[in-house]
Design an enzyme around this catalytic site. Structure first.
Site, PDB file in Angstrom:
ATOM      1  N   LEU A  82     104.300 161.089   4.202  1.00 49.29           N
ATOM      2  CA  LEU A  82     104.777 162.236   4.971  1.00 49.29           C
ATOM      3  C   LEU A  82     104.281 162.213   6.406  1.00 49.29           C
ATOM      4  O   LEU A  82     104.985 162.619   7.323  1.00 49.29           O
ATOM      5  CB  LEU A  82     104.333 163.534   4.284  1.00 49.29           C
ATOM      6  N   ARG A  83     103.058 161.735   6.620  1.00 51.74           N
ATOM      7  CA  ARG A  83     102.474 161.698   7.962  1.00 51.74           C
ATOM      8  C   ARG A  83     102.632 160.315   8.605  1.00 51.74           C
ATOM      9  O   ARG A  83     101.732 159.828   9.292  1.00 51.74           O
ATOM     10  CB  ARG A  83     101.003 162.115   7.912  1.00 51.74           C
ATOM     11  N   SER A 166     103.948 158.762  -2.387  1.00 47.98           N
ATOM     12  CA  SER A 166     103.979 160.198  -2.118  1.00 47.98           C
ATOM     13  C   SER A 166     105.394 160.621  -1.723  1.00 47.98           C
ATOM     14  O   SER A 166     106.323 160.490  -2.516  1.00 47.98           O
ATOM     15  CB  SER A 166     102.933 160.531  -1.049  1.00 47.98           C
ATOM     16  N   ASP A 194     110.457 165.780  -9.158  1.00 44.98           N
ATOM     17  CA  ASP A 194     111.413 166.864  -9.410  1.00 44.98           C
ATOM     18  C   ASP A 194     111.409 167.843  -8.235  1.00 44.98           C
ATOM     19  O   ASP A 194     111.184 169.042  -8.404  1.00 44.98           O
ATOM     20  CB  ASP A 194     111.105 167.574 -10.729  1.00 44.98           C
ATOM     21  N   GLU A 270      97.040 164.482  -6.609  1.00 44.25           N
ATOM     22  CA  GLU A 270      97.454 163.536  -7.647  1.00 44.25           C
ATOM     23  C   GLU A 270      97.634 164.247  -8.977  1.00 44.25           C
ATOM     24  O   GLU A 270      98.617 164.006  -9.702  1.00 44.25           O
ATOM     25  CB  GLU A 270      96.428 162.407  -7.779  1.00 44.25           C
ATOM     26  N   VAL A 273     101.004 166.293  -8.940  1.00 43.34           N
ATOM     27  CA  VAL A 273     102.295 165.617  -9.102  1.00 43.34           C
ATOM     28  C   VAL A 273     102.412 164.889 -10.441  1.00 43.34           C
ATOM     29  O   VAL A 273     103.518 164.468 -10.816  1.00 43.34           O
ATOM     30  CB  VAL A 273     102.564 164.624  -7.952  1.00 43.34           C
ATOM     31  N   SER A 275     102.434 165.793 -13.594  1.00 47.28           N
ATOM     32  CA  SER A 275     103.311 166.337 -14.631  1.00 47.28           C
ATOM     33  C   SER A 275     104.765 165.968 -14.391  1.00 47.28           C
ATOM     34  O   SER A 275     105.513 165.697 -15.341  1.00 47.28           O
ATOM     35  CB  SER A 275     103.149 167.855 -14.730  1.00 47.28           C
ATOM     36  N   LYS A 279     107.115 163.972 -17.135  1.00 46.52           N
ATOM     37  CA  LYS A 279     108.421 164.495 -17.546  1.00 46.52           C
ATOM     38  C   LYS A 279     109.529 163.503 -17.223  1.00 46.52           C
ATOM     39  O   LYS A 279     110.486 163.356 -17.993  1.00 46.52           O
ATOM     40  CB  LYS A 279     108.676 165.835 -16.855  1.00 46.52           C
ATOM     41  N   HIS A 302      95.165 160.550  -4.974  1.00 43.66           N
ATOM     42  CA  HIS A 302      96.291 160.410  -4.048  1.00 43.66           C
ATOM     43  C   HIS A 302      95.813 159.690  -2.795  1.00 43.66           C
ATOM     44  O   HIS A 302      95.639 160.295  -1.732  1.00 43.66           O
ATOM     45  CB  HIS A 302      96.819 161.812  -3.714  1.00 43.66           C
ATOM     46  N   TRP A 304      95.301 155.539  -0.721  1.00 41.10           N
ATOM     47  CA  TRP A 304      95.813 154.183  -0.530  1.00 41.10           C
ATOM     48  C   TRP A 304      95.138 153.144  -1.409  1.00 41.10           C
ATOM     49  O   TRP A 304      95.734 152.104  -1.717  1.00 41.10           O
ATOM     50  CB  TRP A 304      95.671 153.790   0.939  1.00 41.10           C
TER      51      TRP A 304
END
Length: 330
Positions: A82-83, A166, A194, A270, A273, A275, A279, A302, A304
């Site tokens: 994201l960054r 991510s 999701d 970490e 996310v 779950s 699923k 979460h 590197w």
């Protein structure tokens, strides 16, 4: 306990978790763009090129870091978090990925930039703290860049892989859904799989606001817009199964190992996310999927260190799935 009491208690738990996530996630979801690890960057002397690839869709040249796997080699697109920064791709900043994949027979492609983009074609201009620009990343990755690489570097434009961490883990899968001839392999590491469901759109919007001041509505519209569902890997499982896309899905559980990453943000995110990944596996298996590696380790945060380990472990699988000839390139 009555059914009503059980429901009230369940609702209460969801509200508590949701409130905690809403308060914490904005500063966490973009952790993938943080400080470099101890093993940052590959050794000097590798044949890494810094390309300026014209993008009519985005109205500017896009920097791309590139290492050839040889003429006619398949491509591995390593997507950032994201960054994402404008100087180097996070895979190069934080890992020696070019060194790992040197003479692997795979061309390594690292697009630079795209903070908060989800590598999507946005509905509206991407306006943030640094101003406004056009985000047409899907068009760039699936049309402009592969054409450039085929014409100028001899890279195959089909039979490629997209690997993301991510934010871009879900992007890798959606690229494979929308462009199955180009991307026959998708690697998702520690992604929210999701994103259209529950508080996903709201939390993503908060995180994008924190990572550059961007607005999710400019990307896919309000949460009711069908674009959110189209970009939700968990809802695109039938396409992934039908196309027999090779998948590599990883997520830790928030517990650090000897690799490192022992800090609260990396541990929280970490676990948050995980779950959605579990699923996804259940739904994939129920849909008859049989071409995936699922690594849900009993550790991993979460960060590197773990994504690099997965990219290293993934190499033989990528070479096999893409038909790479070892020793190519360089």
């Amino acid at each position: 306990m009555t059914d009503l009491s059980e429901k009230v208690r369940a609702w209460g738990r969801r509200l508590v978790v949701g409130a905690a996530a809403a308060a914490t996630l904005p500063g966490l979801i973009g952790i993938a763009g943080g400080a470099a690890t101890a093993n940052a960057f590959s050794r000097p002397g590798l044949p890494v090129e810094y390309l300026q690839v014209p993008s009519a869709g985005m109205g500017r040249d896009i920097k791309v870091q590139f290492q050839s796997g040889g003429n006619g080699s398949p491509a591995v697109y390593l997507l950032d978090g994201l960054r994402a920064q404008d100087d180097y791709n996070g895979w190069d900043i934080n890992t020696p990925a070019f060194e790992w994949y040197y003479q692997s027979g795979l061309s390594v492609i690292m697009p630079v930039g795209g903070q908060s983009s989800f590598y999507a074609d946005w509905y509206q201009p991407a306006c943030g703290k640094a101003g406004c620009s056009t985000y047409k990343w899907e068009t760039f990755l699936t049309s402009e860049l592969p054409q450039y690489l085929a014409s100028n570097k001899g890279v195959k434009s089909t039979g490629s892989a997209a690997v993301g961490i991510s934010m871009s883990g879900s992007s890798a899968m959606i690229l494979a859904v929308n462009h199955p001839n180009q991307f026959v392999y998708a690697g998702s590491l520690s992604a929210l799989l999701d994103p259209s469901q529950g508080m996903g759109p709201s939390l993503i919007g908060l995180a994008m606001g924190d990572a550059g001041g961007y607005k999710a509505d400019a990307m896919w519209g309000p949460s009711s817009d069908p674009a959110w569902q189209r970009n939700d890997p968990s809802l695109q499982i039938p396409a992934l199964v039908g196309n027999n896309t090779r998948l590599w899905v990883y997520c830790g559980n928030g517990t650090p190992s000897e690799l490192g990453g022992a800090n609260m943000p990396a541990e929280f995110l970490e676990n948050f996310v995980r779950s959605s990944n579990l699923k996804f596996q259940d739904a994939y298996n129920a849909a008859g999927g049989h071409n995936a590696v699922f690594n849900f380790n009993a550790n991993g945060t979460h960060s590197w260190e773990y994504w690099g380990a997965q990219l290293n472990a993934m190499k033989p699988d990528l070479q096999s799935a893409l038909g790479a000839s070892s020793g190519g390139g360089g």
